[in-house]
Scaffold this motif. Sequence first.
Motif, PDB file in Angstrom:
ATOM      1  N   VAL A 164       0.848  -1.203   0.000  1.00  9.76           N
ATOM      2  CA  VAL A 164       0.000   0.000   0.000  1.00  9.76           C
ATOM      3  C   VAL A 164       0.874   1.239   0.000  1.00  9.76           C
ATOM      4  CG1 VAL A 164      -1.649   1.341   1.356  1.00  9.76           C
ATOM      5  CG2 VAL A 164      -1.963  -1.107   1.102  1.00  9.76           C
ATOM      6  N   TYR A 165       1.947   1.188   0.825  1.00  9.73           N
ATOM      7  CA  TYR A 165       2.856   2.325   0.886  1.00  9.73           C
ATOM      8  C   TYR A 165       3.473   2.596  -0.482  1.00  9.73           C
ATOM      9  CZ  TYR A 165       7.234   4.742   1.430  1.00  9.73           C
ATOM     10  OH  TYR A 165       8.247   5.625   1.259  1.00  9.73           O
ATOM     11  N   LEU A 166       3.937   1.525  -1.107  1.00  6.29           N
ATOM     12  CA  LEU A 166       4.658   1.693  -2.370  1.00  6.29           C
ATOM     13  C   LEU A 166       3.737   2.261  -3.452  1.00  6.29           C
ATOM     14  CD1 LEU A 166       7.564   1.104  -2.925  1.00  6.29           C
ATOM     15  CD2 LEU A 166       6.898  -0.986  -4.073  1.00  6.29           C
ATOM     16  N   PRO A 222      -7.700  12.527   0.689  1.00  4.58           N
ATOM     17  CA  PRO A 222      -7.845  11.076   0.844  1.00  4.58           C
ATOM     18  C   PRO A 222      -6.587  10.275   0.489  1.00  4.58           C
ATOM     19  CG  PRO A 222      -8.685  11.735  -1.273  1.00  4.58           C
ATOM     20  CD  PRO A 222      -8.071  12.960  -0.654  1.00  4.58           C
ATOM     21  N   PHE A 223      -5.404  10.921   0.497  1.00  8.48           N
ATOM     22  CA  PHE A 223      -4.193  10.164   0.151  1.00  8.48           C
ATOM     23  C   PHE A 223      -3.485   9.633   1.389  1.00  8.48           C
ATOM     24  CE2 PHE A 223      -4.470  13.897  -2.719  1.00  8.48           C
ATOM     25  CZ  PHE A 223      -5.019  13.235  -3.786  1.00  8.48           C
ATOM     26  N   HIS A 224      -4.166   9.711   2.539  1.00  2.49           N
ATOM     27  CA  HIS A 224      -3.500   9.358   3.796  1.00  2.49           C
ATOM     28  C   HIS A 224      -3.463   7.851   4.012  1.00  2.49           C
ATOM     29  CE1 HIS A 224      -7.692   8.822   4.629  1.00  2.49           C
ATOM     30  NE2 HIS A 224      -7.347   8.065   5.619  1.00  2.49           N
ATOM     31  N   VAL A 225      -4.107   7.072   3.133  1.00  5.55           N
ATOM     32  CA  VAL A 225      -4.402   5.675   3.471  1.00  5.55           C
ATOM     33  C   VAL A 225      -3.175   4.838   3.775  1.00  5.55           C
ATOM     34  CG1 VAL A 225      -6.611   5.586   2.325  1.00  5.55           C
ATOM     35  CG2 VAL A 225      -4.546   5.175   1.029  1.00  5.55           C
ATOM     36  N   TRP A 226      -2.015   5.224   3.234  1.00  8.03           N
ATOM     37  CA  TRP A 226      -0.849   4.378   3.484  1.00  8.03           C
ATOM     38  C   TRP A 226      -0.313   4.548   4.895  1.00  8.03           C
ATOM     39  CZ3 TRP A 226       3.925   6.415   4.716  1.00  8.03           C
ATOM     40  CH2 TRP A 226       4.109   7.772   4.471  1.00  8.03           C
ATOM     41  N   LEU A 227      -0.565   5.714   5.514  1.00  4.87           N
ATOM     42  CA  LEU A 227       0.019   5.968   6.835  1.00  4.87           C
ATOM     43  C   LEU A 227      -0.438   4.963   7.887  1.00  4.87           C
ATOM     44  CD1 LEU A 227      -0.202   9.732   6.459  1.00  4.87           C
ATOM     45  CD2 LEU A 227       1.658   8.759   7.735  1.00  4.87           C
ATOM     46  N   PRO A 228      -1.776   4.795   8.087  1.00  3.58           N
ATOM     47  CA  PRO A 228      -2.191   3.855   9.137  1.00  3.58           C
ATOM     48  C   PRO A 228      -1.864   2.407   8.807  1.00  3.58           C
ATOM     49  CG  PRO A 228      -4.100   4.766   8.003  1.00  3.58           C
ATOM     50  CD  PRO A 228      -2.920   5.525   7.526  1.00  3.58           C
ATOM     51  N   GLU A 229      -1.536   2.108   7.557  1.00  6.51           N
ATOM     52  CA  GLU A 229      -1.117   0.744   7.234  1.00  6.51           C
ATOM     53  C   GLU A 229       0.368   0.562   7.518  1.00  6.51           C
ATOM     54  OE1 GLU A 229      -3.200  -1.695   6.228  1.00  6.51           O
ATOM     55  OE2 GLU A 229      -4.748  -0.195   6.585  1.00  6.51           O
ATOM     56  N   ALA A 230       1.161   1.535   7.071  1.00  3.72           N
ATOM     57  CA  ALA A 230       2.608   1.354   7.110  1.00  3.72           C
ATOM     58  C   ALA A 230       3.180   1.517   8.513  1.00  3.72           C
ATOM     59  CB  ALA A 230       3.276   2.354   6.166  1.00  3.72           C
ATOM     60  N   HIS A 231       2.655   2.482   9.280  1.00  3.95           N
ATOM     61  CA  HIS A 231       3.295   2.764  10.565  1.00  3.95           C
ATOM     62  C   HIS A 231       3.216   1.622  11.573  1.00  3.95           C
ATOM     63  CE1 HIS A 231       3.311   6.811   8.945  1.00  3.95           C
ATOM     64  NE2 HIS A 231       4.304   7.018   9.769  1.00  3.95           N
ATOM     65  N   PRO A 232       2.059   0.966  11.728  1.00  4.95           N
ATOM     66  CA  PRO A 232       2.044  -0.129  12.699  1.00  4.95           C
ATOM     67  C   PRO A 232       2.903  -1.298  12.234  1.00  4.95           C
ATOM     68  CG  PRO A 232      -0.179   0.550  12.125  1.00  4.95           C
ATOM     69  CD  PRO A 232       0.737   1.194  11.161  1.00  4.95           C
ATOM     70  N   SER A 243       7.146   9.083  10.157  1.00  2.00           N
ATOM     71  CA  SER A 243       6.056   9.949  10.553  1.00  2.00           C
ATOM     72  C   SER A 243       6.548  11.332  10.918  1.00  2.00           C
ATOM     73  CB  SER A 243       5.362   9.307  11.753  1.00  2.00           C
ATOM     74  OG  SER A 243       4.168   9.934  11.984  1.00  2.00           O
ATOM     75  N   GLY A 244       7.736  11.398  11.510  1.00  2.00           N
ATOM     76  CA  GLY A 244       8.219  12.700  11.938  1.00  2.00           C
ATOM     77  C   GLY A 244       8.919  13.455  10.835  1.00  2.00           C
ATOM     78  N   ALA A 245       9.675  12.764   9.992  1.00  2.00           N
ATOM     79  CA  ALA A 245      10.523  13.475   9.042  1.00  2.00           C
ATOM     80  C   ALA A 245      10.116  13.241   7.591  1.00  2.00           C
ATOM     81  CB  ALA A 245      11.972  13.038   9.247  1.00  2.00           C
ATOM     82  N   LEU A 246       9.942  11.989   7.206  1.00  3.56           N
ATOM     83  CA  LEU A 246       9.790  11.703   5.779  1.00  3.56           C
ATOM     84  C   LEU A 246       8.531  12.317   5.192  1.00  3.56           C
ATOM     85  CD1 LEU A 246      11.008   8.796   3.914  1.00  3.56           C
ATOM     86  CD2 LEU A 246       8.594   9.133   3.652  1.00  3.56           C
ATOM     87  N   ILE A 247       7.410  12.234   5.927  1.00  3.32           N
ATOM     88  CA  ILE A 247       6.179  12.784   5.337  1.00  3.32           C
ATOM     89  C   ILE A 247       6.254  14.302   5.223  1.00  3.32           C
ATOM     90  CG2 ILE A 247       4.713  10.883   6.119  1.00  3.32           C
ATOM     91  CD1 ILE A 247       3.694  12.629   8.321  1.00  3.32           C
ATOM     92  N   LYS A 248       7.142  14.930   5.988  1.00  3.08           N
ATOM     93  CA  LYS A 248       7.254  16.387   5.916  1.00  3.08           C
ATOM     94  C   LYS A 248       7.826  16.845   4.569  1.00  3.08           C
ATOM     95  CE  LYS A 248       5.807  16.546  10.015  1.00  3.08           C
ATOM     96  NZ  LYS A 248       6.751  16.265  11.089  1.00  3.08           N
ATOM     97  N   THR A 249       8.513  15.935   3.858  1.00  5.08           N
ATOM     98  CA  THR A 249       9.038  16.345   2.556  1.00  5.08           C
ATOM     99  C   THR A 249       7.891  16.715   1.624  1.00  5.08           C
ATOM    100  OG1 THR A 249       9.071  14.047   1.889  1.00  5.08           O
ATOM    101  CG2 THR A 249      11.130  14.973   2.685  1.00  5.08           C
ATOM    102  N   GLY A 250       6.714  16.106   1.850  1.00  2.60           N
ATOM    103  CA  GLY A 250       5.549  16.493   1.047  1.00  2.60           C
ATOM    104  C   GLY A 250       5.220  17.969   1.269  1.00  2.60           C
ATOM    105  N   ILE A 251       5.268  18.386   2.541  1.00  2.00           N
ATOM    106  CA  ILE A 251       5.012  19.790   2.863  1.00  2.00           C
ATOM    107  C   ILE A 251       6.083  20.667   2.215  1.00  2.00           C
ATOM    108  CG2 ILE A 251       4.857  21.446   4.743  1.00  2.00           C
ATOM    109  CD1 ILE A 251       2.574  19.581   4.802  1.00  2.00           C
ATOM    110  N   TYR A 252       7.355  20.196   2.306  1.00  2.00           N
ATOM    111  CA  TYR A 252       8.439  20.971   1.695  1.00  2.00           C
ATOM    112  C   TYR A 252       8.191  21.144   0.204  1.00  2.00           C
ATOM    113  CZ  TYR A 252      12.823  22.035  -0.527  1.00  2.00           C
ATOM    114  OH  TYR A 252      13.763  22.603  -1.320  1.00  2.00           O
TER     115      TYR A 252
END
Lengths: 658, 213, 303
Positions: A164-166, A222-232, A243-252
Amino acid sequence: MGLFLASLAVLLAGAVLAPMAGRGRAANFFGATGAFLGSLLGLAFACLQLAAGGEALWSAPWAMPLGRLSLGVDALSAVFLLPTFILGAAAALSGHSALKGQAGRRPLGAHWFFVNVSIAATALVPAARDGFLFLVVWEVMSVAPFFAITLRDEDSRVRHAGWVYLLAAHLGAACLVALMALFYARAGSLDFALLAGGAAGPSVALFVLALVGCGAKAGFVPFHVWLPEAHPAAPSHVSAFLSGALIKTGIYGLMRIQTFLGAPEAWQGYLLLALGLTTALFGILFALAQRDVKRLLAYSSVENIGLILTAIGLGYLGLAKGFGAAACLGLAAALLHVINHALMKGTLFLAAGSVLHGAGGTIIDGLGGLGRRMPATTVAFAAGALAICGLPPGNGLVAELLMLLSAATQAAGRTFPVALAAWGAVAGLALVAGLALFAFTKAFGLSFLGEPRSPAAAGAHDPAGGERAAPLILAGLCLAAGLCAPLLFQAVLPAAAIVARTYPAGAAEGAALGTASLTWLSLAAVGLILLVAALAFVRSRLLAGRPVGRGLTWDCGYLAPSPSMQYSSGSFAAPMTGLMRPVLRTETDLAAPEGIFPARAAIESETPDWLLESVSEPVFGAVARFCDALKALQHGRTPIYILYILATLVALLAWRLG
Amino acid sequence: MQLWLDAVFVLIMLTNLSLLAASRMRLIIRAAAIQGVLLGLLPLLFSLEGSLAANLGFSAFVLGIKGLGFPWLLTRTCRRVRITPEIEPYIGYNFSVILGIVGLLVSLWLEHRLDLPVRVSGLSVSAAFMTIFSGFLLVVSRKKAVTQVIGYLAAENGIFLFGLSLAPHGPMWLELCVLLDIFVAVFVMGIAIHNIGREFDSVDIGAVDSLKD
Amino acid sequence: MRALSAVNLLLALGLSPLLLGIINRTKAVISGRSGRPLLQVYFDLAKLLGKGAVYSRTTTWVFKAGPIVGLAAVLAALAVLPLGGVPALVAFPGDVFVLVAFLGLARFALICGALDTGSSFEGMGASREAAFSALAEPALLLALLVFVSRTGTYSLSRMYVWPGAGDWLASGPVLILVVIALFILLLSENSRIPVDDPNTHLELTMIHEVMVLDHGGPDLAFILYAAALKLWLFSALVVGAAVPTGLGSPLLDELAMLAGMGMCAVAVGLVESTMARLRLPRVPQLLTAAGAFAALALAILGR
């Protein structure tokens, strides 16, 4: 810049040495040391660069036709380097001792290779100064974590989460490739310096592509779906970094690309504001409904990304409508929250990792009573929870305060549609804050307090070494960032100015307002701490010499209390999940007690992500089917491949000459 | 005078919210009645052109029909048919109220965008739009036939308010015609529901689906 | 002015338990009883402070920290609370939001303390408290945003200069709506009827009281005092919106405010005497209504 290159070199050295050292303790040591030292070097560089100001540049000749190997770190990039390197170091510290026990049983060398490459790539994304290079490191940053996530690949759920993440990452990356292609078509170059000069011009299509491309990485609904799958599924030190750093590159990416598109217009502000509030509310509501601490934390990341997006929306709105103060406060809030959220979420994920290690699971209904058994982890998690709820003296309140001030300045302007958006933002932020308190009292209170709900939780213990220290260090940083908020605010102002390009009148007042407000906030936090100390002293003096006994919890006269009678995660959240049924679609399965002497009864409730089930999985399924169809082209027979090459050549010739 | 006008419009908005929040038949009919009375007061406060007698007459007429007539008819119908007092919404009361607020905000935005040549207090157009929204929201989100009628009534109240605020004196006769239509409609509804209630066990419109084959 | 601010803070510290006494006395008078002494809460506090304590074997440091942090947070919130046009001891831009955050901290501490006992009743109370206050928070901020929007300032001390004398004539509807919204929030945030019944004896129906079942001695005294201070804080927010400032002399303002605080307590007592507690599923509707009032006030003001 030398420091930055050195840090990358150390990271990559660790990445190369680890697999060469095999899969045991040596690999663990080399990989973690490389990641730790490299991150510290990078952190030093980012701090120095922020203090010095200006832009550090470095480039090397590169034989690729489209790109140049050109790096640069200005204030905006430096702000985004901070979470990467802080969490890189923390993940290395915690991961090293967490994985010690698994040496030899799992491929640790390969694991550290991918972790180190992820950190290096995540650091390179904000530093890339060329579109092609940006795409390359973005892709590396997307692929490397896939292997880091799937460390426990014998579990089918972990493999599913990885896929899902990929898929989500690549749908986003496809948009970014299209975006860069369009930039190239318009400007004739992918040099960021040229693009920042406005060579491409404003465009709705480019903005939407950037929003989708970066949104898939950052996790906007609605693109958040990979987060709750990948993190656990991922090991906790990897979750913390993701969660702390990598997803922030999207904001960057979103911020940097906006500087190429010219000054933001009002509709962009409204759009981001609405999207941000939706994401935040959706994220926190689903966080509240989760039974697994790590899933809860993942949804809370969705919420915080929503908050950052809301802040950007407020800033853009201020820019477009001529509220300089609101623009300055909003953009600074977004950047501050990027840093602060990294600290908080790092603390929480690493503490959750300790719980997984010490108590054998992170399902809340199997936890409880960890406060007596894992004191260090409890303190760290409590501090992180306090901060992420936006309560003083934590650092979560800082950005929230700035956002509310930004909205308040727009509301006070009383020009109609902007004021309307500002009211919505204030109400939405307040609701999100209230729900966050609900979700995190649940996560903290039910997991760490009360009586253990399972034998595993009853036998829990604090981990040793770095795994124990890392969340405590990050929790300390949360408190420090809360107390040093005015300094951090001053530090991110140049970065905000880069995003804004030119502020409308009033930005200076906004900066002054923010500084004054945050200075007082820090003083208030110090005052609060002193008050707590004073009251604790009063209480201990009052109780000195008096009888202080210990007894059972008052059970209203019931004679045989048992831990399973405690409120469960489902029942704790029930008042809100019931009220929000239209949004959450919680499924409850009730076997009601029957007869005068009921034998057994059961209730089970589950809140699956309906966006994943009804929107994303069909899309992903379609993509998978399309890719399966493409497999028909792959025969593995050489003559057919030669035929393809021939056909392509002919087609190209025909296109070129015809 | 402005203060009083503002107060009446605010009260009208509040009656809209209470229409959406009401969980009992008795409460929703009362809210509709209060809204009718408030609308009846408006012609007096607008200080219309024309004689005082005409204004008084108009006011009394509106008050009589919207504030007294309709509620009486609806109450009578409910009593005759023995409708259960619950309202049975498709959308919960909280969400209805929140949607009502959203409707208000959209109305404010509409008023801002349309920039109509309004002669009276700036709130009147927003109040009108909001009333229309709430009325239609009631129509689509409630199960019972009587609540649907109340929804239509509220929507008509909104149209009335809109007309009143745009042209306080002009199309009064038009309003009267509409009022008459609605009056007949409510009357017919009263008879129809009464008869349906006698023939069948419920007046739940969800049950009408079963007639379609 | 500084001296007056300090006096106001001392008044809050000293008189807040009296508000609870006035509420109880009002209820007693209405129901024809002679009732508890007006100063009963002071006696209770003194008694509790003089006692020892018993802690459950389940509890940890979180349970002991709860009352201390809760009281400290409410005290910190009081420091930014103005009264009657007199600025607070501490005033800075954005303190209105910080006040709400401090109240949140008090709630966090109380909820965690309740969950630390492992009792299902206290878990129930904690869950309800968290749910209802999450819904109350947007309403509170929207109500305060009316002041921000009207005065263009971001500090409670400066925005509560409005309404001045004469403002009730100019913007009466707005003020009425805000006062109603804030009063509903006062009732719900301080666990009064119709949201929660402070006198009920059935744990299943409680919200606030059930969370403090296991606290005793000085801990309970801290919680009780913090609750009284919180009631004072919300009353001041309501009274500040209802009673105009700038009546002529500071003394007159001060007296008007104190009279207003008394009236507010009487009003709470009247509500408690005439209404029954709402069913729990109806409480969110009440809070939505408070939010609706505040939003309506903003809408009228902002057009």
